[in-house]
Write a protein that holds these residues in place. Structure first.
Motif, short mmCIF file in Angstrom:
data_model
loop_
_atom_site.label_atom_id
_atom_site.label_comp_id
_atom_site.label_asym_id
_atom_site.label_seq_id
_atom_site.Cartn_x
_atom_site.Cartn_y
_atom_site.Cartn_z
N SER A 126 1.74 4.06 -6.98
CA SER A 126 0.68 3.53 -7.61
C SER A 126 0.94 3.76 -8.96
O SER A 126 1.60 4.37 -9.62
CB SER A 126 -0.56 4.19 -7.31
OG SER A 126 -0.79 5.44 -7.53
N PRO B 193 0.87 -1.32 0.13
CA PRO B 193 -0.08 0.12 -0.12
C PRO B 193 0.76 1.35 -0.04
O PRO B 193 0.35 2.37 -0.42
CB PRO B 193 -0.82 -0.01 1.25
CG PRO B 193 -0.94 -1.60 1.69
CD PRO B 193 0.52 -2.06 1.11
N LYS C 139 -17.27 0.85 -2.70
CA LYS C 139 -16.43 0.20 -3.75
C LYS C 139 -17.27 -0.32 -4.91
O LYS C 139 -16.85 0.02 -5.97
CB LYS C 139 -15.52 -0.76 -2.98
CG LYS C 139 -14.64 -0.49 -2.33
CD LYS C 139 -13.81 -1.76 -1.67
CE LYS C 139 -12.64 -1.31 -1.08
NZ LYS C 139 -11.76 -2.34 -0.46
N TYR D 209 -5.09 0.50 -12.62
CA TYR D 209 -6.03 -0.15 -11.97
C TYR D 209 -5.84 -1.94 -12.01
O TYR D 209 -5.01 -2.33 -13.00
CB TYR D 209 -7.73 -0.08 -12.33
CG TYR D 209 -8.04 1.18 -12.18
CD1 TYR D 209 -8.45 1.48 -10.77
CD2 TYR D 209 -8.26 1.99 -13.17
CE1 TYR D 209 -9.21 2.52 -10.85
CE2 TYR D 209 -8.90 3.41 -12.95
CZ TYR D 209 -9.31 3.62 -11.60
OH TYR D 209 -9.86 4.94 -11.32
N GLU E 1 -9.10 -1.09 -7.04
CA GLU E 1 -7.66 -0.81 -6.43
C GLU E 1 -6.60 -0.58 -7.60
O GLU E 1 -6.66 -1.27 -8.44
CB GLU E 1 -7.33 -2.30 -5.69
CG GLU E 1 -8.32 -2.77 -4.50
CD GLU E 1 -8.15 -3.83 -4.05
OE1 GLU E 1 -7.38 -4.61 -4.49
OE2 GLU E 1 -8.82 -4.51 -3.13
#
Length: 261
Positions: free
Chosen positions: A35, A31, A125, A38, A48
């Motif tokens: 990033s 985490p 979500k 997807y 995510e």
């Protein structure tokens, strides 16, 4: 992290330890890494984001955090196999929205998907996944518990409670309710043409919240007037591999007179 590694070492052989520890460590630091795009679960874009190192590391290292081609494999396979274009589908337990998008892809633009998800974070979500997969035109997500809360993946945070007798009429009803499936089946009065039910034991902090009762679920489905046309089992499909998971697909071939009144 180190404590967990020691626990694994005590429980598993050295060979298994070598395979299990690196993915677990990567899952903890993942985490906090930069990033990327997807991730995909069973071919569906999830909410995510992946991480930059994912593309450079062996798959056994990234297996818990990146693309998951077998995510909810049997339940989703049942939806893909038994939901068709133009149908009206109700899902109880939308999770993070992957099965919702699969159903929306199956019904296409002429169909409709209605989702009831009791956990607040999963409902959020689900809505995000519906939007990023561009199926909002045929999909509605409700932050609602159906029948009872046995095991939600996050806090309910004010979710409404809908008795299963008040579920809307539909062509296909798919239930992935983590323990509430028995009470839902006990209470439904609208009988769709196709019924898809996921069942497995459910554990909470005090022990088993629901025992594995495959024969009871099978009897409930058949007593509602369905022929079970598909039944799939994964010996370690739920609870992080602790529990057997079973998927039932029932089809209602004979229409009762009471259903026409």
């Amino acid at each position: 992290m180190i404590k967990r590694a020691v626990e694994i070492a005590r429980q598993r052989s050295v060979g298994v330890l070598i395979k299990k520890i690196p993915p677990y460590i990567y899952q903890q630091v993942w985490p906090y890494l930069p990033s990327a795009g997807y991730t995909y679960k069973n071919g569906i874009k999830s909410c995510e984001r992946g991480r930059v190192p994912d593309q450079f590391l062996p798959k056994y290292i990234t297996q818990y955090v990146t693309h998951q081609p077998s995510y909810e494999s049997q339940y989703i396979e049942a939806i893909r196999r038994h939901v068709t274009e133009g149908q009206d589908v109700v899902l109880v337990g939308g999770g993070e929205g992957i099965s919702t998008v699969v159903a929306a892809n199956q019904v296409q633009r002429t169909g409709k998907v209605t989702v009831f998800e009791g956990a607040a974070e999963e409902a959020r979500k689900s809505q995000t996944v519906v939007e990023i997969n561009e199926v909002s035109d045929r999909t509605t997500v409700h932050h609602t518990i159906v029948s009872e809360d046995v095991s939600l993946r996050s806090a309910a945070s004010g979710a409404e409670v809908l008795p299963s007798a008040e579920l809307p009429s539909c062509d296909v009803l798919a239930i992935d309710a983590d323990g509430a499936e028995i009470s839902i089946l006990d209470g439904i009065v609208n009988h769709p043409a196709v019924l898809i039910v996921e069942h497995h034991a459910v554990a909470d902090t005090s022990g088993l919240a629901l025992e594995y009762q495959p024969d009871r679920v099978r009897d409930l489905i058949t007593n509602l007037g369905y022929d079970i046309v598909d039944e799939m089992s994964d010996p370690a499909g739920a609870g992080g591999g602790q529990f057997e998971e079973r998927i039932y697909v029932g089809k209602r071939f004979a229409v009762e007179t009471s259903d026409l009144m």
